[in-house]
Design a protein around this motif. Structure first.
Motif, PDB file in Angstrom:
ATOM      1  N   GLY A  72      37.089  59.170  50.905  1.00 21.26           N
ATOM      2  CA  GLY A  72      38.429  59.543  50.580  1.00 21.26           C
ATOM      3  C   GLY A  72      39.500  59.050  49.709  1.00 21.26           C
ATOM      4  N   ARG A  73      38.955  58.296  48.775  1.00 19.89           N
ATOM      5  CA  ARG A  73      39.324  57.795  47.618  1.00 19.89           C
ATOM      6  C   ARG A  73      38.955  58.166  46.331  1.00 19.89           C
ATOM      7  NH1 ARG A  73      39.829  51.887  50.154  1.00 19.89           N
ATOM      8  NH2 ARG A  73      41.340  52.101  51.937  1.00 19.89           N
ATOM      9  N   PHE A  74      39.530  59.014  45.605  1.00 23.11           N
ATOM     10  CA  PHE A  74      38.970  59.561  44.159  1.00 23.11           C
ATOM     11  C   PHE A  74      39.301  58.759  43.111  1.00 23.11           C
ATOM     12  CE2 PHE A  74      39.844  62.959  47.345  1.00 23.11           C
ATOM     13  CZ  PHE A  74      38.513  63.514  47.352  1.00 23.11           C
ATOM     14  N   GLY A  75      38.203  58.515  42.231  1.00 23.27           N
ATOM     15  CA  GLY A  75      38.599  57.573  40.978  1.00 23.27           C
ATOM     16  C   GLY A  75      38.714  56.011  41.599  1.00 23.27           C
ATOM     17  N   SER A  76      39.345  55.507  40.488  1.00 28.16           N
ATOM     18  CA  SER A  76      39.848  54.261  40.657  1.00 28.16           C
ATOM     19  C   SER A  76      41.395  53.872  40.820  1.00 28.16           C
ATOM     20  CB  SER A  76      38.975  53.324  39.290  1.00 28.16           C
ATOM     21  OG  SER A  76      39.720  52.122  39.352  1.00 28.16           O
ATOM     22  N   GLY A  77      41.618  53.153  41.574  1.00 27.60           N
ATOM     23  CA  GLY A  77      43.181  52.880  41.644  1.00 27.60           C
ATOM     24  C   GLY A  77      43.561  51.910  40.967  1.00 27.60           C
ATOM     25  N   GLN A  78      42.787  51.413  39.973  1.00 33.80           N
ATOM     26  CA  GLN A  78      43.320  50.298  39.158  1.00 33.80           C
ATOM     27  C   GLN A  78      44.299  50.860  37.972  1.00 33.80           C
ATOM     28  OE1 GLN A  78      40.128  48.703  36.745  1.00 33.80           O
ATOM     29  NE2 GLN A  78      41.353  46.736  36.150  1.00 33.80           N
ATOM     30  N   GLU A  79      45.372  50.183  37.726  1.00 32.35           N
ATOM     31  CA  GLU A  79      46.579  50.753  36.809  1.00 32.35           C
ATOM     32  C   GLU A  79      45.949  51.035  35.513  1.00 32.35           C
ATOM     33  OE1 GLU A  79      49.585  48.159  37.253  1.00 32.35           O
ATOM     34  OE2 GLU A  79      50.104  48.767  39.255  1.00 32.35           O
ATOM     35  N   SER A  80      46.221  52.057  34.835  1.00 32.07           N
ATOM     36  CA  SER A  80      45.670  52.378  33.444  1.00 32.07           C
ATOM     37  C   SER A  80      46.314  51.031  32.416  1.00 32.07           C
ATOM     38  CB  SER A  80      46.462  53.324  32.832  1.00 32.07           C
ATOM     39  OG  SER A  80      46.228  53.735  31.529  1.00 32.07           O
ATOM     40  N   ARG A  81      47.366  50.327  32.805  1.00 32.59           N
ATOM     41  CA  ARG A  81      48.034  49.204  32.070  1.00 32.59           C
ATOM     42  C   ARG A  81      46.819  48.095  32.152  1.00 32.59           C
ATOM     43  NH1 ARG A  81      52.457  46.954  29.888  1.00 32.59           N
ATOM     44  NH2 ARG A  81      52.537  44.839  30.115  1.00 32.59           N
ATOM     45  N   GLU A  82      46.411  47.963  33.367  1.00 31.46           N
ATOM     46  CA  GLU A  82      45.422  46.684  33.235  1.00 31.46           C
ATOM     47  C   GLU A  82      44.102  46.812  32.545  1.00 31.46           C
ATOM     48  OE1 GLU A  82      45.258  46.323  37.684  1.00 31.46           O
ATOM     49  OE2 GLU A  82      46.995  45.379  38.022  1.00 31.46           O
ATOM     50  N   MET A  83      43.642  48.067  32.860  1.00 34.14           N
ATOM     51  CA  MET A  83      42.555  48.637  32.258  1.00 34.14           C
ATOM     52  C   MET A  83      42.501  48.479  30.688  1.00 34.14           C
ATOM     53  SD  MET A  83      39.291  49.530  32.372  1.00 34.14           S
ATOM     54  CE  MET A  83      39.132  49.970  34.076  1.00 34.14           C
ATOM     55  N   THR A  84      43.804  48.979  30.268  1.00 36.83           N
ATOM     56  CA  THR A  84      44.032  48.618  28.717  1.00 36.83           C
ATOM     57  C   THR A  84      44.042  47.373  28.349  1.00 36.83           C
ATOM     58  OG1 THR A  84      45.277  50.777  28.713  1.00 36.83           O
ATOM     59  CG2 THR A  84      45.648  49.162  26.926  1.00 36.83           C
ATOM     60  N   LEU A  85      44.521  46.462  29.136  1.00 41.25           N
ATOM     61  CA  LEU A  85      44.635  44.981  28.749  1.00 41.25           C
ATOM     62  C   LEU A  85      43.306  44.538  28.827  1.00 41.25           C
ATOM     63  CD1 LEU A  85      48.018  43.794  30.525  1.00 41.25           C
ATOM     64  CD2 LEU A  85      47.558  44.248  28.051  1.00 41.25           C
ATOM     65  N   TYR A  86      42.410  44.700  30.115  1.00 42.15           N
ATOM     66  CA  TYR A  86      41.027  44.422  30.021  1.00 42.15           C
ATOM     67  C   TYR A  86      40.038  44.529  28.852  1.00 42.15           C
ATOM     68  CZ  TYR A  86      36.324  43.660  32.085  1.00 42.15           C
ATOM     69  OH  TYR A  86      35.123  43.245  32.128  1.00 42.15           O
ATOM     70  N   ASN A  87      40.291  45.868  28.455  1.00 46.68           N
ATOM     71  CA  ASN A  87      39.609  46.088  27.281  1.00 46.68           C
ATOM     72  C   ASN A  87      39.962  45.533  26.159  1.00 46.68           C
ATOM     73  OD1 ASN A  87      37.928  48.044  28.876  1.00 46.68           O
ATOM     74  ND2 ASN A  87      39.279  49.812  28.497  1.00 46.68           N
ATOM     75  N   SER A  88      41.315  45.667  25.849  1.00 49.85           N
ATOM     76  CA  SER A  88      41.739  44.846  24.701  1.00 49.85           C
ATOM     77  C   SER A  88      41.282  43.379  24.503  1.00 49.85           C
ATOM     78  CB  SER A  88      43.468  44.930  24.652  1.00 49.85           C
ATOM     79  OG  SER A  88      43.780  44.092  25.673  1.00 49.85           O
ATOM     80  N   ARG A  89      41.063  42.677  25.620  1.00 51.41           N
ATOM     81  CA  ARG A  89      40.822  41.439  25.660  1.00 51.41           C
ATOM     82  C   ARG A  89      39.276  41.188  25.351  1.00 51.41           C
ATOM     83  NH1 ARG A  89      42.785  36.533  27.490  1.00 51.41           N
ATOM     84  NH2 ARG A  89      41.424  35.118  27.852  1.00 51.41           N
TER      85      ARG A  89
END
Length: 339
Positions: A72-89
């Protein structure tokens, strides 16, 4: 499960913990002391098909919420900002490893990336450009020997695109970066030219040449690689090392015209006419004018001399075209060119 920890409302010491619900409550007054507790335990459940599944989510360091995945939960609930910061690191870590930098460069560059993300400076720009610019800002502040062209070589992108992103970040974040000192790169370039046991001696003379160029206004407004190339070439010749201009160009990554221009500018200074012994023992306090100022004065003098030579010719041409006589003052100037 009960533990001996006080409850704030009733001061009772019996607190029960429900690991499955992730909460703690007082058994006396029913006050919920803690909820949504993140635990490191691994629990299993049973799916509709009877298969065993792992319950819970993984939370990384610095993440503010868990990944919301499941039925019942589609995709990821992780915020886009957190994903951007994680990828930048991750990008900054790869760049730091390739450049051989220490760990604290990563944390500082990540904070600059967060500032850029807050001010929407990442929109319309590739994330790898912004990450590289943030790391280069830290290198400039720490006065390390990395140049922007080193980032360009690692990423295989245009150095001018990186430079535009870097300039945009510095202006938007109101940073006051120290001026690049060419002496920081002397040891790095000298080790690549293989001077052997005399590397330190060659570096000392090259640093002295850089200081002399700075005194004579040659360094101001110029890229440090050109100054380093000219200083290293002269210092190598002082110690009888036959290093060609092509070898210097390949190490410091400059063009042939740039290297020749820096050598010519140093040759026009009083220090360029000293002998080797005098250069090492004397330090001229007198400073010459900047090369750009001297060149402009030469151009103005040549233009004035050319205008003086063309003036009598123009007067004679005017007489031939109109058939009239010259004024007395012009006739006098043609008769006596010294007037």
């Amino acid at each position: 499960m009960e533990t001996k920890s006080p409850c704030n409302p009733c001061a009772a010491s019996t607190i029960e913990h429900d690991a499955s619900a992730g909460m703690s409550y007082c058994s006396v007054c029913g006050e919920v002391c803690e909820e949504n507790t993140i635990v490191a335990e691994v629990t299993f459940g049973e799916a509709a098909s009877g298969a065993a599944v792992v319950q819970g989510s993984f939370v990384r360091a610095g993440q503010t919420r868990a990944n919301m995945t499941g039925p019942g939960r589609f995709g990821s609930g992780q915020e886009s900002r957190e994903m951007t910061l994680y990828n930048s690191r991750r990008r900054i870590q790869r760049l730091t490893t390739a450049l051989g930098l220490s760990e604290h460069y990563i944390d500082t560059a990540q904070r600059y990336f967060q500032l850029a993300l807050t001010q929407n400076l990442t929109r319309g720009r590739r994330a790898i450009y912004v990450s590289a610019a943030c790391l280069y800002i830290v290198c400039r502040i720490e006065k390390s020997s990395q140049m922007l062209i080193d980032f360009s070589d690692i990423l295989q992108v245009s150095v001018f695109k990186l430079g535009m992103t870097f300039a945009r970040l510095v202006g938007a974040l109101n940073l006051r970066l120290p001026i690049v000192d060419p002496s920081l790169y002397i040891s790095r370039f000298a080790s690549m030219l293989e001077f052997g046991d005399k590397t330190q001696t060659v570096c000392l003379d090259a640093i002295r040449l850089v200081q002399r160029m700075d005194r004579d206004w040659i360094r101001t407004g110029r890229r440090p690689s050109g100054i380093c190339g000219a200083a290293l070439l002269i210092s190598a010749r002082l110690h009888n090392f036959r290093r060609t201009q092509r070898e210097i160009m390949q190490v410091v990554k400059i063009a042939d015209a740039t290297l020749r221009r820096r050598l010519e500018e140093f040759r026009m200074t009083p220090s360029g006419n000293l002998s080797v012994a005098d250069f090492r023992s004397l330090w001229l306090e007198q400073a010459v004018d900047p090369p750009a100022f001297t060149n402009n004065r030469k151009k103005a003098r040549k233009a004035h001399e050319q205008q003086q030579r063309d003036a009598p010719q123009s007067a004679l041409q005017r007489v031939a075209q109109t058939g009239s006589h010259l004024p007395p003052e012009e006739e006098c100037s043609l008769a006596r060119p010294d007037l």
